[in-house]
Design a protein around this motif. Structure first.
Motif, PDB file in Angstrom:
ATOM      1  N   SER A 173       0.840  -1.198   0.000  1.00 12.83           N
ATOM      2  CA  SER A 173       0.000   0.000   0.000  1.00 12.83           C
ATOM      3  C   SER A 173       0.878   1.252   0.000  1.00 12.83           C
ATOM      4  N   SER A 174       0.251   2.422  -0.208  1.00 14.85           N
ATOM      5  CA  SER A 174       1.001   3.666  -0.291  1.00 14.85           C
ATOM      6  C   SER A 174       1.350   4.233   1.078  1.00 14.85           C
ATOM      7  N   GLY A 175       0.801   3.651   2.130  1.00 14.66           N
ATOM      8  CA  GLY A 175       1.082   4.119   3.487  1.00 14.66           C
ATOM      9  C   GLY A 175       0.672   3.065   4.489  1.00 14.66           C
ATOM     10  N   VAL A 176       0.804   3.395   5.779  1.00 11.22           N
ATOM     11  CA  VAL A 176       0.581   2.388   6.814  1.00 11.22           C
ATOM     12  C   VAL A 176      -0.891   2.244   7.194  1.00 11.22           C
ATOM     13  N   ASN A 177      -1.748   3.186   6.866  1.00  7.44           N
ATOM     14  CA  ASN A 177      -3.148   3.140   7.280  1.00  7.44           C
ATOM     15  C   ASN A 177      -3.983   2.303   6.319  1.00  7.44           C
ATOM     16  N   VAL A 178      -5.119   1.795   6.821  1.00 11.86           N
ATOM     17  CA  VAL A 178      -6.017   1.014   5.970  1.00 11.86           C
ATOM     18  C   VAL A 178      -6.501   1.866   4.792  1.00 11.86           C
ATOM     19  N   SER A 179      -6.673   3.159   5.022  1.00 20.31           N
ATOM     20  CA  SER A 179      -7.147   4.045   3.952  1.00 20.31           C
ATOM     21  C   SER A 179      -6.138   4.161   2.807  1.00 20.31           C
ATOM     22  N   ASN A 180      -4.879   3.762   3.047  1.00 22.16           N
ATOM     23  CA  ASN A 180      -3.855   3.816   2.006  1.00 22.16           C
ATOM     24  C   ASN A 180      -3.896   2.602   1.073  1.00 22.16           C
TER      25      ASN A 180
END
Length: 547
Positions: A472-479
């Motif tokens: 993913s683009s980041g650590v959060n689920v939204s990423n």
């Protein structure tokens, strides 16, 4: 043994039963197996096909904390050579055993998930008909139920050891023996019933009653011993309950030297001080220093015992990395750059050599070399450095450096001919760690927002604890976005085109009164829908991201 064979009555032929030649005893014949090192550093000694362990250079290692990296551990075992081998007169043979010690699992990192060991088990002395330990004095249960005890022997066991009830935390452990003047060392391991987490006791000693006399070299009972022409020492066998403290060269051809070679002997490598280039045989006197067991009156001190060994002259050449007699096979380099030696072999004059390690030829910035190559975008030729022990030759005409690691000071021998392919595994890309639910719903045909409603059925909750990695683009689920790959253990998972609950950390999904997130994953590990929110109380399904 003589056997009479009835040839033709009344005549008899008298024949002698033949002696079977076993050849030379070595580590392959010894067949060390099942060696391991626990996360807390406890050593599980190997089983042997032949021979008897009489000494080892480690009885434990340092603990590896949760989350820390693994550590390669090696124990060198001194093994008594059984009767019937061509080198039985040598007394002993040194064999290494290696295991990668890892950190404890996340479950076993929690103190509530394993037993507690408090204090220490005291050494037992004057044991004869039966001396018992109440294990619940030292082990106690936390939230997880008790499963069983195990007894771990370090070296030879000279005692009968019996648990009153191996599956009870209150079990006693009783030691007994009919022998005089014997000693053994043990650990006790305690397991819980939920996730099989283990806790070990301290190392403790059990010794029998002994005569009220001081031990001497007759009690040590040194038998055999040999020194190869290039300086490999095979210690004489001795009574295992005596703890060998050191080995020194006392004299070489009647000349006093006083050189400590303890670590070299235990490792089974050659001592340069004993490389016999004189052209003649010579006598070597070794001094072995022992600590007697507790059954002797001088157990708190040590005794020196000398052994004289006749050494042959060294008239053979040294093996070098450029020798055409060395054959390297099946060294592989993975796409990730890791060097794979599981099926690799090194042979010298058709004799198998023990591989110690294989590294890259790229400096690590210090005195060593990188363990793995960097990833590449195209096929790249590679040179690896291989460290191996020069083997004993079947013909008996050994190299002068037999038993030594070839070219060890330079990291081993350079071996060409391997190549590294580009890494095309999507799971090798940079990724972030998440948790998936243990259950998933849907059949690939049902729209994901409808499949997600099954998390709310029957007013139950579902654990979200399966650890995965997503690019993913980041650590959060939204990423997370459609097209990302979900991996576990370096391989894309089979998501079955089903809907899975997802979180950054361990959590629960379902009828919890709170909103949770879900994604749909296909059979190739690709995210095909989501993430979107689900709340079982409000029937709030927000899905803006469906492939």
């Amino acid at each position: 043994m003589s056997t009479k064979i009835n040839s033709r009555s009344p005549f008899y032929i008298t024949a002698t039963e033949p002696t079977v030649a076993e050849g030379a005893f070595d580590c392959t014949v010894a067949g060390l197996a099942n060696f391991s090192v626990e996360p807390d550093g406890t050593i599980i000694n190997p089983t042997l096909l032949q021979g008897t362990i009489i000494a080892q250079d480690h009885t434990s290692f340092s603990e590896i904390a949760f989350g820390a990296g693994s550590q390669s551990r090696t124990v060198n075992y001194t093994i008594k050579i059984p009767d019937g081998f061509s080198n039985t007169a040598s007394g002993t043979f040194s064999c290494p055993a290696t295991f990668t010690q890892t950190a404890p699992s996340s479950a076993c990192n929690s103190s509530s998930n394993k037993l507690t060991f408090s204090g220490s088990i005291s050494n037992l002395t004057n044991v004869s008909s039966g001396t018992s330990i109440t294990l619940s004095d030292r082990f106690s249960v936390n939230s997880a139920a008790f499963l069983k005890y195990e007894l771990i022997e370090v070296g030879q066991s000279a005692f009968s050891a019996v648990f009153s009830n191996i599956n009870s935390i209150s079990s006693t452990l009783t030691f007994s023996t009919g022998s005089v003047g014997v000693e053994s060392k043990y650990y006790v391991a305690g397991f819980n019933a939920v996730d099989n987490c283990v806790v070990h006791s301290n190392l403790f000693t059990v010794s029998s009653a002994g005569a009220s006399v001081a031990a001497d070299c007759n009690d040590v009972n040194l038998v055999g011993g040999s020194i190869t022409s290039n300086g490999i020492v095979n210690l004489p066998s001795y009574t295992p309950s005596f703890d060998l403290q050191s080995v020194k060269i006392n004299t070489i051809a009647s000349t006093d030297v006083d050189i400590d070679i303890s670590s070299i002997v235990q490792a089974g490598t050659a001592s340069s001080d004993l490389n016999n280039t004189t052209g003649s045989t010579r006598d070597i006197v070794l001094t072995l220093n022992f600590k007697p067991p507790n059954s002797f009156t001088n157990s708190g001190s040590t005794i020196d015992c000398d052994v004289t060994i006749t050494q042959d002259a060294n008239t053979t050449p040294a093996l070098s990395c450029t020798s055409t007699t060395i054959a390297y096979n099946n060294f592989l380099i993975a796409d990730t750059g890791d060097i794979v030696i599981g099926g690799a072999t090194v042979r010298v004059d058709t004799v198998s050599a023990t591989i110690v390690s294989a590294t890259t030829n790229i400096s690590d910035g210090g005195s060593g070399f990188l363990q793995a190559f960097p990833k590449v975008s195209s096929v790249t030729a590679r040179t690896i450095k291989v460290r191996f022990i020069v083997p004993t030759q079947r013909s008996g005409a050994n190299y002068s450096n037999t038993g030594q690691i070839l070219n060890d000071a330079s990291g081993g021998c350079d071996v060409t001919g391997s190549s590294q392919n580009p890494d095309n595994n999507p799971c090798s890309a940079s990724s972030n760690t998440y948790r998936l639910s243990l259950e998933s719903f849907g059949d690939g045909l049902t729209p994901p927002d409808l499949a997600a409603t099954e998390f709310c059925d029957n007013q139950v909750t579902h654990a979200v604890t399966r650890q995965v990695q997503i690019n993913s683009s980041g650590v959060n689920v939204s990423n997370i976005s459609v097209g990302n790959i979900v991996c576990q253990g370096g391989t894309p998972i089979n998501g079955g085109n089903r809907v899975h609950a997802i979180s950054r950390f361990d959590s629960v999904a379902g009828d919890t009164g709170s909103t949770f997130q879900v994604i749909q994953i296909d059979q190739f590990g690709m995210v095909t829908a989501g993430p979107f929110d689900v709340n079982c109380n409000t029937s709030d399904f927000q899905n803006d991201n469906i492939m």
